[in-house]
Structures are given as structure tokens and as C-alpha cells.
Design a protein around this motif. Structure first.
Motif, PDB file in Angstrom:
ATOM      1  N   GLY A 116      32.865 -17.833  30.352  1.00 20.21           N
ATOM      2  CA  GLY A 116      31.828 -16.810  29.601  1.00 20.21           C
ATOM      3  C   GLY A 116      30.792 -16.210  30.293  1.00 20.21           C
ATOM      4  N   MET A 117      30.700 -14.873  29.814  1.00 20.18           N
ATOM      5  CA  MET A 117      29.570 -14.192  30.630  1.00 20.18           C
ATOM      6  C   MET A 117      28.651 -13.309  29.819  1.00 20.18           C
ATOM      7  N   ILE A 118      27.324 -13.422  29.924  1.00 18.99           N
ATOM      8  CA  ILE A 118      26.413 -12.488  29.452  1.00 18.99           C
ATOM      9  C   ILE A 118      25.658 -11.570  30.332  1.00 18.99           C
ATOM     10  N   PHE A 119      25.215 -10.434  29.667  1.00 17.64           N
ATOM     11  CA  PHE A 119      24.784  -9.504  30.776  1.00 17.64           C
ATOM     12  C   PHE A 119      23.322  -8.845  30.199  1.00 17.64           C
ATOM     13  N   GLN A 120      22.862  -8.183  31.206  1.00 16.77           N
ATOM     14  CA  GLN A 120      21.817  -7.637  30.945  1.00 16.77           C
ATOM     15  C   GLN A 120      21.437  -6.685  29.733  1.00 16.77           C
ATOM     16  N   HIS A 121      22.219  -5.868  29.305  1.00 18.80           N
ATOM     17  CA  HIS A 121      22.213  -4.997  28.410  1.00 18.80           C
ATOM     18  C   HIS A 121      22.782  -5.449  27.075  1.00 18.80           C
ATOM     19  N   ASN A 123      25.908  -5.279  25.784  1.00 16.63           N
ATOM     20  CA  ASN A 123      27.282  -5.016  25.370  1.00 16.63           C
ATOM     21  C   ASN A 123      27.508  -5.364  23.867  1.00 16.63           C
ATOM     22  N   LEU A 124      26.817  -5.125  22.904  1.00 13.74           N
ATOM     23  CA  LEU A 124      27.183  -5.371  21.593  1.00 13.74           C
ATOM     24  C   LEU A 124      27.940  -4.178  20.885  1.00 13.74           C
ATOM     25  N   MET A 125      28.815  -4.194  20.043  1.00  8.82           N
ATOM     26  CA  MET A 125      29.132  -3.104  19.235  1.00  8.82           C
ATOM     27  C   MET A 125      28.256  -2.785  18.133  1.00  8.82           C
ATOM     28  N   SER A 126      27.960  -1.768  18.241  1.00  5.96           N
ATOM     29  CA  SER A 126      26.802  -1.371  17.007  1.00  5.96           C
ATOM     30  C   SER A 126      27.336  -1.307  15.592  1.00  5.96           C
ATOM     31  N   ALA A 127      28.532  -0.857  15.718  1.00 13.12           N
ATOM     32  CA  ALA A 127      29.054  -0.595  14.253  1.00 13.12           C
ATOM     33  C   ALA A 127      29.579  -2.082  13.601  1.00 13.12           C
ATOM     34  N   LYS A 128      29.472  -3.119  14.196  1.00 12.07           N
ATOM     35  CA  LYS A 128      29.841  -4.397  13.924  1.00 12.07           C
ATOM     36  C   LYS A 128      28.708  -5.158  13.398  1.00 12.07           C
ATOM     37  N   THR A 129      28.659  -6.236  12.445  1.00 11.08           N
ATOM     38  CA  THR A 129      27.631  -7.248  12.170  1.00 11.08           C
ATOM     39  C   THR A 129      27.452  -8.101  13.419  1.00 11.08           C
ATOM     40  N   VAL A 130      26.508  -8.888  13.328  1.00 12.34           N
ATOM     41  CA  VAL A 130      26.424 -10.116  14.290  1.00 12.34           C
ATOM     42  C   VAL A 130      27.454 -11.051  14.011  1.00 12.34           C
ATOM     43  N   VAL A 167      23.582  -9.020   9.797  1.00 10.30           N
ATOM     44  CA  VAL A 167      22.698  -7.850  10.233  1.00 10.30           C
ATOM     45  C   VAL A 167      23.427  -7.030  11.395  1.00 10.30           C
ATOM     46  N   TYR A 168      23.228  -5.846  11.814  1.00  7.89           N
ATOM     47  CA  TYR A 168      23.629  -4.927  12.723  1.00  7.89           C
ATOM     48  C   TYR A 168      22.868  -4.995  13.912  1.00  7.89           C
ATOM     49  N   PRO A 169      23.212  -4.534  15.218  1.00  6.74           N
ATOM     50  CA  PRO A 169      22.600  -4.928  16.277  1.00  6.74           C
ATOM     51  C   PRO A 169      21.288  -4.109  16.677  1.00  6.74           C
ATOM     52  N   ALA A 170      21.315  -2.839  15.851  1.00  8.85           N
ATOM     53  CA  ALA A 170      20.142  -1.926  15.777  1.00  8.85           C
ATOM     54  C   ALA A 170      18.859  -2.689  15.012  1.00  8.85           C
ATOM     55  N   GLN A 171      19.252  -3.647  14.385  1.00 11.56           N
ATOM     56  CA  GLN A 171      18.066  -4.309  13.569  1.00 11.56           C
ATOM     57  C   GLN A 171      17.668  -5.461  14.078  1.00 11.56           C
ATOM     58  N   LEU A 172      18.074  -5.730  15.311  1.00  6.36           N
ATOM     59  CA  LEU A 172      17.696  -7.007  15.988  1.00  6.36           C
ATOM     60  C   LEU A 172      16.524  -6.861  17.196  1.00  6.36           C
ATOM     61  N   SER A 173      15.788  -7.649  17.549  1.00 11.01           N
ATOM     62  CA  SER A 173      15.127  -7.724  18.567  1.00 11.01           C
ATOM     63  C   SER A 173      15.964  -7.869  20.010  1.00 11.01           C
ATOM     64  N   GLY A 174      15.329  -7.611  21.255  1.00  9.91           N
ATOM     65  CA  GLY A 174      15.982  -7.820  22.548  1.00  9.91           C
ATOM     66  C   GLY A 174      16.679  -9.417  22.591  1.00  9.91           C
ATOM     67  N   GLY A 175      15.603 -10.116  22.422  1.00 11.99           N
ATOM     68  CA  GLY A 175      16.038 -11.504  22.251  1.00 11.99           C
ATOM     69  C   GLY A 175      17.115 -12.066  21.390  1.00 11.99           C
ATOM     70  N   GLN A 176      17.115 -11.346  20.213  1.00 13.25           N
ATOM     71  CA  GLN A 176      18.150 -11.994  19.234  1.00 13.25           C
ATOM     72  C   GLN A 176      19.442 -11.152  19.700  1.00 13.25           C
ATOM     73  N   LYS A 177      19.386  -9.980  20.110  1.00 14.50           N
ATOM     74  CA  LYS A 177      20.808  -9.312  20.722  1.00 14.50           C
ATOM     75  C   LYS A 177      21.352 -10.303  21.902  1.00 14.50           C
ATOM     76  N   GLN A 178      20.374 -10.766  22.574  1.00 12.48           N
ATOM     77  CA  GLN A 178      20.982 -11.438  23.668  1.00 12.48           C
ATOM     78  C   GLN A 178      21.565 -12.902  23.282  1.00 12.48           C
TER      79      GLN A 178
END
Length: 375
Positions: A116-121, A123-130, A167-178
Motif C-alpha cells: 500500500g502507498m499513501i501520499f502527501q497530497h 490523491n483522492l477523486m473529488s467526484a467520488k464519496t469517501v 461525504v465528498y473530499p472537498a467537505q473533509l479536513s486535511g487529516g480526514q482526507k489522509q
């Protein structure tokens, strides 16, 4: 452009030699990830650029291993050879003692599902829910719907986002996105998790929560976690061992407490400088290099490098000095069960000579020096 000759791989040892090597170096025989004389060369405008040179490194199963260095040190190049996103120019990468250089596309797909790999930014798809962001790799792999739903639900609970599935990525905090990124990286039950500057875009409080989550995942799932960062505070918080890179070469490595307590290379010392208790400017201005009638109180710097598992006994230390002892600056912390840090002390009205003070201080601290004298 001049072609770069590819060094031939060294011949495989005989069974007898391999057995002998395993007996002499058991950490190599059981390493989860092993780099052997690894090199990576890129073609640059001014000629070939060596991003990695002669990397020999063994990462053990189940540990959290840190790779640190300044920008351009080769950290990303090194970590991306593990899943063959980067093809080495020389040397070998072995996972579970298997050289991955000859893997075909099918083998690479299988390998990457185990890593598995996680990144700094994120890399989520904005048009898809969590939910759909986490589910996507399973869907691509052809996993049946019922299994996908069960797995995504488990992972969202693991990372603490079970109430954010619509929820969609735009509605999440940085920590939640990670956290979504971490859940997505775990969908195929990998044995190895790579973290590429996974906390660099986060504030300090969120960084702590993500590191705590990674530590929990490491313990609960038994994952080998390999992370790269330029932040020594991240290494201190979570890693078991660390390697320091500079210009594509290993300049220092060892248990975290050892590298933090007594760094040997200038690069390590520079990276650690923001975490050190340096003498403040106002105190530095008061110091005199030699004692005088008005400046006879001596200032000592006591450094604790983790040489013992015991905390310094301050009452015994201060009592041994005689006179009046004041703490000017510094602090001691515990890393991997060992006491590390500096104490800057001023000693007044002691009947002991400076040499006698140093002898007594060295019974507690691993390194002691006289910084100067104050009024």
C-alpha cells in the motif's frame, strides 16, 4: 545522449555460501525488504545524475522504518523502487528474499497489491464519496460487491470515518482526507505500507493524530511501515529505526534513540538542530570564555545520549556539585525507553575545581563540556 552502461548483477551465491551468510547475518536472511548495492541514475541536461548510490539496507518485518534527508537526497527514488514505480539502474531490491527486478506485468500487479502507498497530497477523486474512493481499487480488481462492502466498512471504522462514508473530499479536513488515503491503501491487505511525506501537508495536531493511527495500524495488523520525511519530529514520534540519506548515499543509520542521542554525521546534526535545546542568545551574550572576578560561576552542558535506560538522577547530580546549582535551559525526553537531551547548568559558590565538577558530571551524563563563565 550518451547511454549509461548498466552494471551486471553479481552472481548468486552457492547454497553453501548463502547458508553461511544467513548464519553470519541473520538480519539479512529474515529482512522483509532488502536493498543490495542499489543505484539509480537519471539522465540530466548536464549529464547523468546519480540519485542513489550503493544503497545497502535491510528493513525487518513489522517495524516502522524511517528514511530522512534534505530535499534531493534520494528519499522518493528509494521508496519507489520497492513497488517498481522506479526501476533501479544497478543493484537489487528483494522482498521476502525475492528479487523483484524480473517481475512481468502480472507479477508487478500482484506485488503492488501487497504494497500500500499513501501520499502527501492524498490523491483522492473529488467526484467520488469517501466510500467510493476506498472501494475503487477493489472494484478495479474485480472483487465481488458483497466483499467490497464488507471491506470498505471495516476500513472506514479502522480509520475513524465510518460516519463520513457519503461525504465528498472537498467537505473533509486535511487529516480526514489522509485517513481516506490510508483506508484506500489497505484495501488489499498489504504486508508493506509506504508513506511518502504523508504528514507534510498537515498541521502539528493533525500530524500527531495520523502518526498515532499509523502506529495503531502497525501494531494491530503487523504491517511493515516505511516512511520518508524531512521532519525529524516525525521520526522521533513513530519510527523504530532510521536511515539518513544525503546525495543518494547512506550517511547514518541505526535505532532512533541512537541517531537522535548522538548523531555522527553533519547532515544528521543539521536535521536535528530544530529539536535541540540550544543556548538562547541572551544567555550566550552573558558567557565569558575564562573566569574573572565578576564571572566565576561555571556553565556546564550535560548531554544524555541514551547510553543507559535510566533517567539522570538530578538530586544526586546536584548534591555532588556542591554550592548552588541552577537549571538555565534544556530538557530530557524519553525515546524508545531511553533518556535523551541536554541540561545547561550554572554552578555557583562550589568548592570544587572545574576538573572535579566535570568528573562528577560524567558519572551521570555521556558528554559534558564547559560552555563558559557568568556573573
Amino acid at each position: 545522449m550518451t547511454a549509461i552502461a548498466q552494471p551486471s548483477s553479481p552472481p548468486e551465491p552457492t547454497v553453501a555460501r548463502a547458508a553461511e551468510r544467513a548464519e553470519l547475518f541473520p538480519e539479512k536472511a529474515h529482512a522483509h525488504v532488502r536493498f543490495s548495492q542499489l543505484g539509480k541514475i537519471y539522465a540530466g541536461q548536464q549529464g547523468p545524475v546519480a540519485a542513489l548510490q550503493g544503497i545497502d539496507l535491510d528493513i525487518q518485518r513489522g517495524e516502522i522504518f524511517g528514511i530522512i534527508g534534505r530535499s534531493g537526497a534520494g528519499k522518493s527514488s528509494l521508496i519507489r523502487t520497492i513497488n517498481r514505480l522506479e526501476q533501479p539502474s544497478s543493484g537489487r531490491v528483494l522482498i521476502d528474499q525475492v528479487d523483484i527486478a524480473a517481475f512481468n506485468e502480472d507479477k508487478l500487479v500482484e506485488l503492488r497489491r501487497r504494497i500500500g502507498m499513501i501520499f502527501q497530497h492524498f490523491n483522492l477523486m473529488s467526484a467520488k464519496t469517501v466510500w467510493k474512493n476506498v472501494e475503487l481499487p477493489l472494484k478495479v480488481a474485480g472483487v465481488p460487491k458483497e466483499q467490497r462492502q464488507r471491506k470498505v466498512a471495516e476500513l472506514l471504522e479502522l480509520v475513524g470515518l465510518q460516519d463520513k462514508h457519503t461525504v465528498y473530499p472537498a467537505q473533509l479536513s486535511g487529516g480526514q482526507k489522509q485517513r481516506v488515503g490510508i483506508a484506500r491503501a489497505l484495501v488489499h491487505d498489504p504486508a508493506i505500507l509506504l508513506c511518502d511525506e504523508a504528514t507534510s501537508a498537515l498541521d502539528p495536531e493533525t500530524t500527531q493524530s495520523i502518526l498515532s493511527l499509523l502506529r495503531d495500524i502497525n501494531r494491530r495488523l503487523g504491517l511493515t511501515i516505511i516512511l520518508i520525511t524531512h521532519e525529524m519530529a516525525v521520526i522521533r514520534e513513530i519510527c523504530d529505526r532510521v536511515v539518513v540519506l544525503e546525495r543518494g548515499q547512506i550517511v547514518e543509520q541505526g535505532p532512533v534513540w541512537q541517531v537522535f542521542g548522538d548523531p555522527q554525521h553533519e547532515v544528521s546534526k543539521t536535521l536535528l538542530a530544530p529539536l535541540q535545546h540550544a543556548l538562547p542568545d541572551d544567555l550566550q551574550a552573558c558567557l565569558r570564555p575564562q573566569p574573572s572576578d565578576g564571572h566565576r560561576s561555571v556553565v556546564l552542558d550535560l548531554q544524555f545520549t541514551g547510553g543507559t535506560a535510566h533517567e539522570p538522577d538530578l538530586s544526586a547530580l546536584f548534591g555532588a556539585f556542591g554550592g548552588r546549582v541552577s537549571l538555565l535551559h534544556g530538557g530530557v525526553e524519553r525515546i524508545q525507553g531511553r533518556a535523551l537531551g541536554h541540561l545547561l547548568l550554572v554552578i555557583r559558590h562550589s568548592s570544587l575545581s572545574v576538573e572535579e565538577l566535570l568528573i562528577r558530571a560524567r558519572k551521570q551524563a555521556q558528554h559534558v563540556q564547559v560552555l563558559g563563565y557568568v556573573a
